[in-house]
Motif scaffolding. Structure first.
Motif, mmCIF file in Angstrom:
data_model
loop_
_atom_site.group_PDB
_atom_site.id
_atom_site.type_symbol
_atom_site.label_atom_id
_atom_site.label_comp_id
_atom_site.label_asym_id
_atom_site.label_seq_id
_atom_site.Cartn_x
_atom_site.Cartn_y
_atom_site.Cartn_z
ATOM 1 N N THR A 321 36.368 35.762 44.057
ATOM 2 C CA THR A 321 36.238 34.306 43.835
ATOM 3 C C THR A 321 35.604 33.989 42.479
ATOM 4 O OG1 THR A 321 36.151 33.880 46.215
ATOM 5 C CG2 THR A 321 35.329 32.142 44.761
ATOM 6 N N PRO A 322 34.463 34.606 42.102
ATOM 7 C CA PRO A 322 33.930 34.352 40.748
ATOM 8 C C PRO A 322 34.923 34.739 39.647
ATOM 9 C CG PRO A 322 32.290 35.471 42.096
ATOM 10 C CD PRO A 322 33.562 35.495 42.868
ATOM 11 N N GLY A 323 35.693 35.815 39.877
ATOM 12 C CA GLY A 323 36.694 36.240 38.886
ATOM 13 C C GLY A 323 37.770 35.183 38.663
ATOM 14 N N THR A 324 38.279 34.622 39.776
ATOM 15 C CA THR A 324 39.317 33.581 39.648
ATOM 16 C C THR A 324 38.760 32.331 38.960
ATOM 17 O OG1 THR A 324 38.816 32.732 41.875
ATOM 18 C CG2 THR A 324 40.601 34.351 41.697
ATOM 19 N N HIS A 350 38.451 34.588 25.177
ATOM 20 C CA HIS A 350 39.176 35.787 25.614
ATOM 21 C C HIS A 350 38.249 36.726 26.395
ATOM 22 C CE1 HIS A 350 42.517 38.504 25.686
ATOM 23 N NE2 HIS A 350 41.817 39.478 25.147
ATOM 24 N N ILE A 351 36.981 36.781 26.017
ATOM 25 C CA ILE A 351 36.004 37.594 26.766
ATOM 26 C C ILE A 351 35.868 37.046 28.196
ATOM 27 C CG2 ILE A 351 33.527 38.096 26.984
ATOM 28 C CD1 ILE A 351 33.462 38.408 23.909
ATOM 29 N N ILE A 352 35.759 35.714 28.325
ATOM 30 C CA ILE A 352 35.667 35.087 29.656
ATOM 31 C C ILE A 352 36.919 35.417 30.472
ATOM 32 C CG2 ILE A 352 35.559 32.876 30.916
ATOM 33 C CD1 ILE A 352 34.001 31.759 28.468
ATOM 34 N N MET A 353 38.093 35.285 29.817
ATOM 35 C CA MET A 353 39.363 35.563 30.495
ATOM 36 C C MET A 353 39.425 37.004 30.998
ATOM 37 S SD MET A 353 42.435 34.965 31.518
ATOM 38 C CE MET A 353 43.045 33.431 30.835
ATOM 39 N N MET A 354 39.084 37.972 30.123
ATOM 40 C CA MET A 354 39.212 39.378 30.486
ATOM 41 C C MET A 354 38.190 39.783 31.556
ATOM 42 S SD MET A 354 41.854 40.258 28.948
ATOM 43 C CE MET A 354 42.049 42.026 28.977
ATOM 44 N N LEU A 355 37.009 39.170 31.528
ATOM 45 C CA LEU A 355 36.021 39.419 32.592
ATOM 46 C C LEU A 355 36.569 38.947 33.940
ATOM 47 C CD1 LEU A 355 32.587 38.440 30.986
ATOM 48 C CD2 LEU A 355 33.280 40.706 31.774
ATOM 49 N N GLY A 356 37.173 37.756 33.922
ATOM 50 C CA GLY A 356 37.757 37.203 35.147
ATOM 51 C C GLY A 356 38.907 38.044 35.667
ATOM 52 N N VAL A 357 39.831 38.393 34.769
ATOM 53 C CA VAL A 357 40.994 39.204 35.154
ATOM 54 C C VAL A 357 40.528 40.568 35.669
ATOM 55 C CG1 VAL A 357 43.020 40.434 34.259
ATOM 56 C CG2 VAL A 357 42.666 38.049 33.650
ATOM 57 N N GLY A 358 39.519 41.142 34.995
ATOM 58 C CA GLY A 358 38.984 42.438 35.420
ATOM 59 C C GLY A 358 38.415 42.395 36.829
ATOM 60 N N ALA A 359 37.762 41.276 37.166
ATOM 61 C CA ALA A 359 37.185 41.133 38.504
ATOM 62 C C ALA A 359 38.264 40.929 39.566
ATOM 63 C CB ALA A 359 36.203 39.958 38.517
ATOM 64 N N VAL A 360 39.355 40.263 39.187
ATOM 65 C CA VAL A 360 40.407 39.928 40.159
ATOM 66 C C VAL A 360 41.391 41.080 40.359
ATOM 67 C CG1 VAL A 360 42.358 38.381 40.636
ATOM 68 C CG2 VAL A 360 40.243 37.459 39.675
ATOM 69 N N LEU A 361 41.837 41.660 39.260
ATOM 70 C CA LEU A 361 42.982 42.579 39.262
ATOM 71 C C LEU A 361 42.824 43.732 40.253
ATOM 72 C CD1 LEU A 361 45.644 42.907 37.557
ATOM 73 C CD2 LEU A 361 44.401 44.591 36.238
ATOM 74 N N ALA A 362 41.883 44.639 39.987
ATOM 75 C CA ALA A 362 41.730 45.829 40.831
ATOM 76 C C ALA A 362 41.212 45.466 42.225
ATOM 77 C CB ALA A 362 40.789 46.824 40.158
ATOM 78 N N SER A 363 40.332 44.453 42.288
ATOM 79 C CA SER A 363 39.736 44.080 43.584
ATOM 80 C C SER A 363 40.788 43.538 44.545
ATOM 81 C CB SER A 363 38.627 43.043 43.369
ATOM 82 O OG SER A 363 37.634 43.545 42.503
ATOM 83 N N VAL A 364 41.675 42.696 44.041
ATOM 84 C CA VAL A 364 42.745 42.156 44.889
ATOM 85 C C VAL A 364 43.657 43.283 45.367
ATOM 86 C CG1 VAL A 364 44.865 40.770 44.866
ATOM 87 C CG2 VAL A 364 42.750 39.792 44.003
ATOM 88 N N GLN A 365 44.012 44.200 44.442
ATOM 89 C CA GLN A 365 44.875 45.326 44.821
ATOM 90 C C GLN A 365 44.215 46.189 45.898
ATOM 91 O OE1 GLN A 365 45.677 46.687 40.613
ATOM 92 N NE2 GLN A 365 47.603 47.190 41.559
ATOM 93 N N THR A 366 42.934 46.487 45.722
ATOM 94 C CA THR A 366 42.218 47.326 46.685
ATOM 95 C C THR A 366 42.193 46.659 48.052
ATOM 96 O OG1 THR A 366 40.790 48.044 44.872
ATOM 97 C CG2 THR A 366 40.079 48.619 47.087
#
Length: 451
Positions: A321-324, A350-366
């Protein structure tokens, strides 16, 4: 894991590294923009066709067999592309490269879900998320540096030592971890899957050049959808389907697939549109563009394993949720950009974007795959990886088309100022991205840890 992740990084690096050199390669090989674009389109198309098939292959062949084929394809494709005297051989090299990656990505996820217990998968998938983000993100920066100092051939040669290391390391240390079952490959399912995913990816990929109303574009997309419907119906009636669609009977899996689609649609299109905005609206050089995007990519690489550990400790909602929300904030800032935007502002956003994507990407997949019983892992992985590749291809095609349409409309009806037109086109793309990011924020509230 090291052997698999190094090979995956090289494959994903290769996915975007060549994009920055397409203009130069068009002149070197004397082919037009539509033809040279096939170096990118062909890569996506190969992934879209082959990834669905790997679900059944992982049940039929051992981990080592799959890994060795993946690495050998990557090495052969890379060498062929590096020595290519003509465009056709370069394209064949790219397709063979993509075939290697199409095996590697699902195989890596399958190994993670086989050897790591549920309470440690977040950290392992965090490291894989690092690879999945760092490869495409660093590709244009490193390729820009290579093009400034060496020839385009070195975009390929520079990856060979890493592939050889991966091959040797994997040959020594990689055991067989998957369970082999006596499964037969249904040829009709493979054909339907190829026509379905291939037709959709091809249609949306060429829509930028031909236009969405073009008969070829509409025809291939419609045929692709019909083939996928027939494929899905066939899978539900088979005793041992090529892709077990029973994974879709688990609500958390469906939720995760939708969130993954939106994340990859936004992320891969953003990695194309943002450099276009900087080069066309702010008129800065390709290498400078790469440097502006570098801090966000590097910070994400550093924090990815930590994000994975937070997922293991506090659960999916505390991370996703914080990532999104961070992704939505970044798109809100992107949508304010114009022709006078300072570079430091782009770096911060871009730093904010990549932090968010990083939190969402692998976590959602897992979380998506954790929601499935163990016997469905190969199918779940094949489904999610295919959805991601198709989402990326559609995202890039749709967003580039939107940018071009808005740009042309601005120059025809308001003012013939290319920089302003590019800024207005980018603004519309980022507004669409913001809308999708908000949808993901809402969906994230329904995420929970599978029992």
């Amino acid at each position: 894991m090291i052997a698999l992740l190094v090979a995956g990084f090289v494959g994903l690096f290769s996915e975007t590294a060549l994009n920055i050199a397409l203009g130069d390669l068009g002149q070197i090989f004397n082919v037009n923009a539509t033809t040279i674009q096939w170096l990118a389109t062909g890569y996506f198309l190969t992934l879209g066709i082959l990834v669905p098939v790997t679900g059944i292959l992982m049940q039929k062949f051992t981990t080592r067999q799959m890994f060795m084929v993946s690495i050998l394809l990557s090495i052969i494709g890379t060498v062929l592309a590096a020595i290519a005297p003509v465009f056709s051989i370069l394209l064949v090299g790219r397709i063979i490269q993509a075939a290697g990656l199409a095996i590697n990505l699902p195989l890596t996820q399958n190994v993670i879900f086989t050897i790591f217990p549920a309470n440690k998968r977040g950290a392992a998938m965090g490291v894989m998320g690092l690879v999945m983000l760092a490869g495409p993100a660093l590709g244009p920066t490193i390729a820009g540096l290579i093009l400034d100092t060496l020839s385009w051939h070195w975009i390929f040669w520079v990856t060979i030592p890493f592939l050889l290391f991966s091959f040797i390391f994997g040959f020594i240390y990689l055991p067989n971890v998957n369970e082999i079952r006596q499964v037969s490959i249904d040829k009709l399912s493979v054909i339907l899957s190829t026509i379905g995913f291939g037709g959709i990816v091809y249609g949306v990929s060429v829509s930028g050049e031909l236009g969405w109303t073009n008969a070829t574009v509409m025809g291939t997309i419609i045929v692709g959808f019909i083939a996928l419907i027939i494929f899905a119906v066939r899978q539900t009636k088979m005793d041992s389907p090529m892709l077990n669609l029973k994974a879709f009977t688990f609500p958390l899996f469906v939720l995760g697939v939708i969130m993954s689609f939106i994340t990859f649609f936004n992320m891969l299109s953003m990695l194309v549109i943002l450099p276009m905005y900087m080069q066309m609206a702010l008129v800065i050089a390709a290498f400078t563009t790469g440097l502006v995007l570098l801090p966000g990519s590097l910070l994400n690489c550093v924090l990815a394993p930590t994000i994975g550990r937070l997922f293991d400790k506090y659960g999916p909602k505390a991370v996703i949720t914080p990532g999104t929300i961070l992704v939505a904030i970044a798109y809100g800032l992107y949508a304010q950009f114009g022709t006078e935007t300072a570079l430091w502002m782009i770096v911060v956003t871009h730093i904010i974007m990549m932090l968010g994507v990083g939190a969402v990407l692998a976590s959602v997949q897992t979380n998506t795959l954790n929601s499935l019983p163990k016997q469905y892992y190969p199918d779940g992985i094949a489904i999610t990886q295919t959805i991601q590749q198709v989402a990326g291809a559609i995202g890039i095609a749709v967003m580039v088309s939107v940018l071009a349409a808005k740009q042309n409309s601005y120059m025809a009806n308001i003012a013939n100022v290319p920089t302003e037109a590019a800024a207005m086109g980018s603004e519309l793309v980022f507004q669409i991205g913001l809308g999708l990011a908000v949808v993901n924020v809402v969906l994230s509230f329904f995420i929970k840890k599978p029992e």
